[in-house]
Scaffold this motif. Structure first.
Motif, PDB file in Angstrom:
ATOM      1  N   GLN A  95       0.831  -1.208   0.000  1.00 28.76           N
ATOM      2  CA  GLN A  95       0.000   0.000   0.000  1.00 28.76           C
ATOM      3  C   GLN A  95       0.862   1.253   0.000  1.00 28.76           C
ATOM      4  O   GLN A  95       0.559   2.228  -0.690  1.00 28.76           O
ATOM      5  N   MET A  96       1.946   1.243   0.774  1.00 26.98           N
ATOM      6  CA  MET A  96       2.822   2.405   0.836  1.00 26.98           C
ATOM      7  C   MET A  96       3.536   2.604  -0.505  1.00 26.98           C
ATOM      8  O   MET A  96       3.652   3.727  -1.004  1.00 26.98           O
ATOM      9  N   LEU A  97       3.988   1.523  -1.099  1.00 28.70           N
ATOM     10  CA  LEU A  97       4.636   1.625  -2.407  1.00 28.70           C
ATOM     11  C   LEU A  97       3.652   2.142  -3.459  1.00 28.70           C
ATOM     12  O   LEU A  97       4.022   2.924  -4.335  1.00 28.70           O
ATOM     13  N   ALA A  98       2.397   1.727  -3.368  1.00 26.47           N
ATOM     14  CA  ALA A  98       1.384   2.194  -4.318  1.00 26.47           C
ATOM     15  C   ALA A  98       1.158   3.692  -4.186  1.00 26.47           C
ATOM     16  O   ALA A  98       1.021   4.398  -5.183  1.00 26.47           O
ATOM     17  N   VAL A  99       1.128   4.182  -2.958  1.00 29.22           N
ATOM     18  CA  VAL A  99       0.973   5.625  -2.745  1.00 29.22           C
ATOM     19  C   VAL A  99       2.159   6.366  -3.346  1.00 29.22           C
ATOM     20  O   VAL A  99       2.008   7.392  -4.015  1.00 29.22           O
ATOM     21  N   MET A 100       3.360   5.837  -3.137  1.00 30.93           N
ATOM     22  CA  MET A 100       4.554   6.476  -3.687  1.00 30.93           C
ATOM     23  C   MET A 100       4.517   6.514  -5.217  1.00 30.93           C
ATOM     24  O   MET A 100       4.784   7.554  -5.823  1.00 30.93           O
ATOM     25  N   LEU A 101       4.186   5.385  -5.836  1.00 33.79           N
ATOM     26  CA  LEU A 101       4.171   5.323  -7.300  1.00 33.79           C
ATOM     27  C   LEU A 101       3.080   6.210  -7.878  1.00 33.79           C
ATOM     28  O   LEU A 101       3.325   6.971  -8.818  1.00 33.79           O
ATOM     29  N   THR A 102       1.887   6.155  -7.324  1.00 37.65           N
ATOM     30  CA  THR A 102       0.813   6.986  -7.881  1.00 37.65           C
ATOM     31  C   THR A 102       1.100   8.462  -7.668  1.00 37.65           C
ATOM     32  O   THR A 102       0.743   9.291  -8.505  1.00 37.65           O
ATOM     33  N   SER A 103       1.781   8.803  -6.589  1.00 40.38           N
ATOM     34  CA  SER A 103       2.175  10.203  -6.384  1.00 40.38           C
ATOM     35  C   SER A 103       3.156  10.649  -7.459  1.00 40.38           C
ATOM     36  O   SER A 103       3.053  11.771  -7.971  1.00 40.38           O
ATOM     37  N   LEU A 104       4.103   9.793  -7.812  1.00 36.16           N
ATOM     38  CA  LEU A 104       5.024  10.110  -8.915  1.00 36.16           C
ATOM     39  C   LEU A 104       4.261  10.346 -10.218  1.00 36.16           C
ATOM     40  O   LEU A 104       4.540  11.293 -10.963  1.00 36.16           O
ATOM     41  N   LEU A 105       3.301   9.476 -10.490  1.00 35.26           N
ATOM     42  CA  LEU A 105       2.537   9.596 -11.735  1.00 35.26           C
ATOM     43  C   LEU A 105       1.685  10.862 -11.732  1.00 35.26           C
ATOM     44  O   LEU A 105       1.620  11.576 -12.745  1.00 35.26           O
ATOM     45  N   LEU A 106       1.041  11.157 -10.610  1.00 32.54           N
ATOM     46  CA  LEU A 106       0.239  12.384 -10.519  1.00 32.54           C
ATOM     47  C   LEU A 106       1.111  13.623 -10.693  1.00 32.54           C
ATOM     48  O   LEU A 106       0.713  14.590 -11.341  1.00 32.54           O
ATOM     49  N   HIS A 107       2.306  13.589 -10.135  1.00 32.53           N
ATOM     50  CA  HIS A 107       3.220  14.715 -10.300  1.00 32.53           C
ATOM     51  C   HIS A 107       3.571  14.905 -11.772  1.00 32.53           C
ATOM     52  O   HIS A 107       3.622  16.036 -12.271  1.00 32.53           O
TER      53      HIS A 107
END
Length: 192
Positions: A149-161
């Motif tokens: 879950q934490m890795l998913a938040v990190m990856l989706t944050s990169l994509l949103l950025h």
């Protein structure tokens, strides 16, 4: 196929409006008028315009999730499936820039309320990504010292950025290149 539910009618009207007039022009009043519903019907189904945008994002993501699930069922690795998903997600945003902007603007309100991913809501992009990461952790291709879950938040944050930079930066990055590079760098840190 039967008659659409009021929720589906609202989602269709909101998507059309966002595509035509952008996030600001797609007011609740405009959505109500386009959908041909009463104000109470809108608020029975959604508490805000932002909630409609999040529901739309999940609705529009579902066909892509089904494609990724089919790819996994045919033997693709979670990493390969995620790479395809990122590429298709970035392309969808390129094809729908007004909706991409609406989603970015809502990411600070509605999407932020659902951190970390809700494992009970498989329609969530982050929850789907977390599931793919968890599969990679189970098969041993992704390190498991950090929760999926934490890795998913990190990856989706990169994509949103990346999507936000593409929308607002004076020199717009190539969104497909951004997505693939972000995923590549992310995986370099996540590989076992």
């Amino acid at each position: 196929m039967g008659r659409k539910s009021s929720k589906e009618v609202i989602l269709d009207a909101a998507f059309e409006l966002v595509e035509e007039v952008g996030y600001d022009g797609a007011t609740i009043d405009a959505i109500i008028a386009r959908a041909g519903i009463a104000r109470g019907t809108f608020y029975y189904n959604f508490k805000s315009k932002e909630a409609v945008i999040v529901a739309l994002a999940r609705h529009k993501f579902r066909p892509l999730a089904e494609q990724v699930e089919a790819k996994l069922a045919s033997g693709a690795s979670p990493l390969d499936a995620l790479e395809v998903m990122v590429g298709q997600t970035m392309q969808w945003n390129l094809d729908h820039p007004h909706f991409a902007e609406a989603l970015i603007r809502c990411s600070q309100t509605e999407l932020g309320k659902s951190l970390p991913p809700d494992p009970n809501n498989p329609a969530s992009f982050r929850s789907f990504v977390a599931g793919l990461i968890a599969r990679g952790q189970e098969e041993g291709s992704i390190r498991n010292d950090t929760p999926a879950q934490m890795l998913a938040v990190m990856l989706t944050s990169l994509l949103l950025h990346g999507i936000a930079a593409w929308l607002y930066a004076p020199t717009k990055p190539d969104l497909q290149v951004w997505g693939q590079k972000a995923l590549q760098l992310f995986w370099e840190g996540c590989r076992k």
